[in-house]
Enzyme design. Structure first.
Site, PDB file in Angstrom:
ATOM      1  N   LYS A  35      25.755  16.560   4.208  1.00  0.00           N
ATOM      2  CA  LYS A  35      26.834  16.062   3.145  1.00  0.00           C
ATOM      3  C   LYS A  35      28.150  16.311   3.424  1.00  0.00           C
ATOM      4  O   LYS A  35      28.412  17.243   4.150  1.00  0.00           O
ATOM      5  CB  LYS A  35      26.313  16.785   1.610  1.00  0.00           C
TER       6      LYS A  35
ATOM      7  N   ARG B 202      20.989  26.524   1.868  1.00  0.00           N
ATOM      8  CA  ARG B 202      21.947  26.230   0.509  1.00  0.00           C
ATOM      9  C   ARG B 202      22.436  27.556   0.155  1.00  0.00           C
ATOM     10  O   ARG B 202      23.425  27.960  -0.353  1.00  0.00           O
ATOM     11  CB  ARG B 202      21.268  25.605  -0.556  1.00  0.00           C
TER      12      ARG B 202
ATOM     13  N   ASN C 282      25.939  21.202  -1.913  1.00  0.00           N
ATOM     14  CA  ASN C 282      24.754  22.175  -1.481  1.00  0.00           C
ATOM     15  C   ASN C 282      24.425  21.668  -0.086  1.00  0.00           C
ATOM     16  O   ASN C 282      23.095  21.799   0.377  1.00  0.00           O
ATOM     17  CB  ASN C 282      23.738  21.972  -2.515  1.00  0.00           C
TER      18      ASN C 282
ATOM     19  N   HIS D  25      20.928  17.026   1.928  1.00  0.00           N
ATOM     20  CA  HIS D  25      19.760  16.339   1.358  1.00  0.00           C
ATOM     21  C   HIS D  25      18.709  16.496   2.089  1.00  0.00           C
ATOM     22  O   HIS D  25      18.567  16.314   3.513  1.00  0.00           O
ATOM     23  CB  HIS D  25      20.061  14.847   0.946  1.00  0.00           C
TER      24      HIS D  25
HETATM   25  P1  ADP Z   1      17.612  17.857  -4.467  1.00  0.00           P
HETATM   26  O1  ADP Z   1      18.944  17.384  -3.601  1.00  0.00           O
HETATM   27  O2  ADP Z   1      17.699  19.363  -4.295  1.00  0.00           O
HETATM   28  O3  ADP Z   1      16.652  17.081  -4.277  1.00  0.00           O
HETATM   29  P2  ADP Z   1      18.231  16.261  -6.878  1.00  0.00           P
HETATM   30  O4  ADP Z   1      17.380  14.845  -6.207  1.00  0.00           O
HETATM   31  O5  ADP Z   1      17.698  16.634  -8.168  1.00  0.00           O
HETATM   32  O6  ADP Z   1      18.070  17.364  -5.944  1.00  0.00           O
HETATM   33  O7  ADP Z   1      19.748  15.728  -6.767  1.00  0.00           O
HETATM   34  C1  ADP Z   1      20.337  15.165  -5.823  1.00  0.00           C
HETATM   35  C2  ADP Z   1      21.570  15.675  -5.558  1.00  0.00           C
HETATM   36  O8  ADP Z   1      22.446  15.591  -6.724  1.00  0.00           O
HETATM   37  C3  ADP Z   1      21.776  17.159  -5.521  1.00  0.00           C
HETATM   38  O9  ADP Z   1      21.575  17.765  -4.161  1.00  0.00           O
HETATM   39  C4  ADP Z   1      23.269  17.547  -5.898  1.00  0.00           C
HETATM   40  O10 ADP Z   1      24.161  17.375  -4.766  1.00  0.00           O
HETATM   41  C5  ADP Z   1      23.328  16.635  -6.909  1.00  0.00           C
HETATM   42  N1  ADP Z   1      23.240  17.067  -8.273  1.00  0.00           N
HETATM   43  C6  ADP Z   1      21.893  17.519  -8.603  1.00  0.00           C
HETATM   44  N2  ADP Z   1      22.011  18.058  -9.904  1.00  0.00           N
HETATM   45  C7  ADP Z   1      23.286  18.252 -10.154  1.00  0.00           C
HETATM   46  C8  ADP Z   1      24.096  18.730 -11.160  1.00  0.00           C
HETATM   47  N3  ADP Z   1      23.501  19.341 -12.449  1.00  0.00           N
HETATM   48  N4  ADP Z   1      25.325  18.702 -11.403  1.00  0.00           N
HETATM   49  C9  ADP Z   1      26.132  18.356 -10.201  1.00  0.00           C
HETATM   50  N5  ADP Z   1      25.430  17.546  -9.055  1.00  0.00           N
HETATM   51  C10 ADP Z   1      24.139  17.686  -8.961  1.00  0.00           C
END
Ligand code: ADP
Length: 137
Positions: A9, A102, A112, A115
């Site tokens: 990212k 992360r 973070n 992805h």
């Molecule tokens: P992951 O990337 O761990 O699979 P998600 O699919 O739930 O998580 O979310 C996609 C992305 O959206 C996250 O990696 C993060 O960059 C962003 N994100 C998720 N939840 C939040 C939040 N509460 N506040 C801000 N950004 C978020």
């Protein structure tokens, strides 16, 4: 063997941590099968984050993901999908254990580092979303 997709990212690129993040996957035995830098469009992000479209932070994620190009990578290995998610750690960098990508390198919930596909179904969809068939080796 499974293939999975990671996106390094904008925070990862801006902090010069692309090599560090990728090296952790390579050291775990994953093989690079595709790799390219891309500026993500609103359309591809709406598709990729459609499960978050109704969240209040959705516009912020789109804007963050467009703040610089990302590096899209297809990795292959045994149980690659779960293995890569484990190396990455949970979404919230602050809650992610030390030793995870992360936990060691990320900033918060949004910034973070990377992805990673979370199931066989999303991995198949993401391989198609980010790569043309001839770009995967
Ligand atoms: P992951 O990337 O761990 O699979 P998600 O699919 O739930 O998580 O979310 C996609 C992305 O959206 C996250 O990696 C993060 O960059 C962003 N994100 C998720 N939840 C939040 C939040 N509460 N506040 C801000 N950004 C978020």
């Amino acid at each position: 063997m499974q293939k999975t997709v990671i996106l390094l990212k904008p925070d990862c690129i801006e902090k010069n941590l692309a090599g560090e993040a990728l090296s952790r996957f390579e050291k775990a035995g994953l093989k690079i099968r595709a790799c390219k830098m891309m500026q993500l469009s609103k359309e591809i992000l709406a598709d990729h984050y459609s499960h978050l479209a109704d969240k209040p932070f959705f516009p912020e994620i789109v804007s963050f993901m467009q703040s610089s190009p990302v590096i899209a990578i297809a990795l292959e290995g045994r149980d690659a999908i779960a293995g890569v998610r484990e190396l990455l750690g949970p979404t919230d960098s602050k809650a992610a254990p030390k030793g995870t990508i992360r936990g060691d390198l990320g900033t918060d919930k949004m910034r973070n580092i990377a992805h990673a596909s979370d199931s066989e179904e999303t991995a198949a969809a993401e391989l198609k979303r980010f790569f043309a068939p001839g770009e995967i080796y």
